[in-house]
Design a protein around this motif. Structure first.
Motif, short mmCIF file in Angstrom:
data_model
loop_
_atom_site.label_atom_id
_atom_site.label_comp_id
_atom_site.label_asym_id
_atom_site.label_seq_id
_atom_site.Cartn_x
_atom_site.Cartn_y
_atom_site.Cartn_z
N LEU A 141 0.81 -1.22 0.00
CA LEU A 141 0.00 0.00 0.00
C LEU A 141 0.84 1.27 0.00
N LYS A 142 2.13 1.15 0.18
CA LYS A 142 2.98 2.33 0.30
C LYS A 142 3.01 3.18 -0.96
N GLY A 143 2.80 2.55 -2.12
CA GLY A 143 2.89 3.29 -3.36
C GLY A 143 1.56 3.78 -3.91
N VAL A 144 0.46 3.59 -3.15
CA VAL A 144 -0.84 4.03 -3.65
C VAL A 144 -1.32 5.28 -2.90
N LYS A 145 -2.23 5.99 -3.53
CA LYS A 145 -2.78 7.20 -2.92
C LYS A 145 -3.95 6.81 -2.03
N LEU A 146 -3.82 7.08 -0.73
CA LEU A 146 -4.83 6.71 0.25
C LEU A 146 -5.55 7.94 0.79
N GLY A 147 -6.79 7.74 1.22
CA GLY A 147 -7.56 8.84 1.79
C GLY A 147 -8.35 8.40 3.01
N ALA A 148 -8.71 9.37 3.86
CA ALA A 148 -9.49 9.07 5.07
C ALA A 148 -10.09 10.35 5.62
N GLN A 149 -11.04 10.19 6.52
CA GLN A 149 -11.68 11.35 7.17
C GLN A 149 -10.73 11.95 8.19
N VAL A 150 -10.77 13.27 8.30
CA VAL A 150 -9.92 13.99 9.25
C VAL A 150 -10.23 13.59 10.69
N GLY A 151 -9.19 13.54 11.51
CA GLY A 151 -9.36 13.29 12.94
C GLY A 151 -9.67 11.86 13.31
N THR A 152 -9.59 10.93 12.36
CA THR A 152 -9.98 9.55 12.63
C THR A 152 -8.78 8.64 12.86
N THR A 153 -9.06 7.50 13.49
CA THR A 153 -8.04 6.46 13.63
C THR A 153 -7.66 5.94 12.25
N SER A 154 -8.60 5.96 11.32
CA SER A 154 -8.32 5.53 9.95
C SER A 154 -7.15 6.33 9.37
N LEU A 155 -7.18 7.63 9.56
CA LEU A 155 -6.09 8.48 9.07
C LEU A 155 -4.79 8.18 9.80
N ASN A 156 -4.89 7.91 11.10
CA ASN A 156 -3.70 7.56 11.87
C ASN A 156 -3.04 6.29 11.34
N TYR A 157 -3.87 5.31 10.93
CA TYR A 157 -3.31 4.06 10.40
C TYR A 157 -2.56 4.32 9.10
N ILE A 158 -3.05 5.22 8.28
CA ILE A 158 -2.34 5.56 7.05
C ILE A 158 -0.98 6.17 7.37
N ASP A 159 -1.00 7.16 8.27
CA ASP A 159 0.23 7.90 8.59
C ASP A 159 1.22 7.08 9.40
N ASP A 160 0.71 6.29 10.36
CA ASP A 160 1.61 5.62 11.31
C ASP A 160 1.93 4.18 10.98
N ASP A 193 -18.32 10.77 3.37
CA ASP A 193 -18.98 10.89 2.08
C ASP A 193 -18.02 11.47 1.03
N GLN A 194 -17.22 12.44 1.44
CA GLN A 194 -16.25 13.05 0.52
C GLN A 194 -15.15 12.06 0.16
N ALA A 195 -14.73 11.26 1.12
CA ALA A 195 -13.70 10.25 0.85
C ALA A 195 -14.23 9.20 -0.13
N LYS A 196 -15.50 8.81 0.06
CA LYS A 196 -16.09 7.82 -0.84
C LYS A 196 -16.23 8.38 -2.26
N SER A 197 -16.61 9.64 -2.37
CA SER A 197 -16.71 10.27 -3.69
C SER A 197 -15.35 10.33 -4.37
N ALA A 198 -14.32 10.62 -3.60
CA ALA A 198 -12.96 10.68 -4.14
C ALA A 198 -12.53 9.32 -4.67
N LEU A 199 -12.93 8.26 -3.98
CA LEU A 199 -12.61 6.91 -4.43
C LEU A 199 -13.33 6.62 -5.75
N LYS A 200 -14.62 6.92 -5.79
CA LYS A 200 -15.41 6.66 -7.01
C LYS A 200 -14.89 7.46 -8.20
N ASN A 201 -14.40 8.68 -7.94
CA ASN A 201 -13.95 9.55 -9.02
C ASN A 201 -12.48 9.35 -9.39
#
Length: 289
Positions: free
Chosen positions: A162-181, A196-204
């Motif tokens: 996953l290191k070479g792919v573009k990842l996204g997550a909601q601000v302030g979440t543990t999900s974002l922490n997992y990406i960063d840490d 909802d914005q993260a899901k739209s970004a994935l679809k687009n």
């Protein structure tokens, strides 16, 4: 216990004879006296924001499977059901519960709260505890990666992939922490105010994959983005498993009462039954190592 009153000298002999009986006898004034904690948690009479009412907060929109039809007050969905079970345990029936909308990030930000407790998939952390109180955990959670079928990200088998792919997550979440840490990708994560914005970004195609909690991942792939797949879930990072907790004002007089209610629901099997009813699909996904 209070010390016994000093006996007059002429009664010493009688006291010696009766010592064993007296030492074993109950002290009425102590035995009948309720503890201060017990009084503070008296059912239906807690020191709530509005007397006789329990105010519960969550974000809007209220996502499935945590809530059903975007209506937290209907009792449907895992967190709605948990909220009402806790309320009942505290002595507040459904007609005594009032809901209010509080954005995710604001729920655990510093400052006085307008709610008695907030329920919104907020993970307990030492950093957040500096600003708010948490109840005992009501759900043990793992984070998961969602990508579009057939994409490079969907083929990942490990964290390294996953290191070479573009990842996204909601601000302030543990999900974002997992990406960063945990993943520590080559490109900075895309951060969104709402899922909802993260899901739209994935679809687009603006991101290759998003990170969300596992039950939400199952709902996204099963009902919202049907051409998406769960790539896998992250293993626990050691220590105490990640848990969602109810959020309360820092130093709230209700914290111990709410934790007792959650503990009781866990012990009597209620939480497990609610989880089975609303999150039964979120039981399995490959683990990314």
């Amino acid at each position: 216990m209070h010390p016994a009153p000093r006996a007059p000298r002429r009664a010493v002999a009688a006291v010696v004879v009766l010592a064993a009986a007296v030492s074993c006898a109950p002290q009425p004034e102590e035995a009948d006296k309720p503890s201060s904690a017990g009084k503070a948690c008296e059912k239906g009479e807690l020191a709530t924001r509005t007397s006789g009412k329990l105010t519960i907060a969550t974000d809007e929109p209220a996502y499935e499977p945590w809530f059903k039809d975007g209506k937290p007050a209907n009792g449907k969905g895992f967190e709605s059901a948990v909220a009402y079970a806790v309320a009942e345990q505290l002595g507040y029936g459904k007609d005594k519960v009032a809901w209010q909308t509080v954005p995710f990030n604001k729920a655990f930000a510093p400052g006085e709260k307008t709610f008695d407790f907030d329920i919104n998939q907020v993970s307990v952390s030492e950093e957040r505890k500096k600003a708010v109180d948490f109840s005992s955990g009501y759900y043990d959670v793992r984070q998961a990666v969602v990508a579009l079928k057939g994409s490079k990200a969907a083929k990942a088998k490990s964290v390294t992939d996953l290191k070479g792919v573009k990842l996204g997550a909601q601000v302030g979440t543990t999900s974002l922490n997992y990406i960063d840490d945990v993943v520590k990708p080559k490109q900075a994560a895309a951060v969104y105010a709402k899922n909802d914005q993260a899901k739209s970004a994935l679809k687009n195609g603006q991101v290759d994959a998003i990170v969300v909690d596992l039950p939400t991942a199952f709902y996204i792939t099963g009902a919202e983005i049907t051409d998406a797949t769960i790539v896998g879930q992250f293993a626990h990072q050691g220590g105490t498993p990640e848990q969602f907790g109810l959020v309360l004002d820092k130093g709230s007089a209700l914290t111990s009462c709410v934790s007792r209610a959650v503990d009781a629901l866990r012990e009597d099997g209620t939480l497990a039954k609610i989880e089975q009813q609303w999150l039964s699909d979120a039981v399995d996904a490959p683990v990314l190592k």
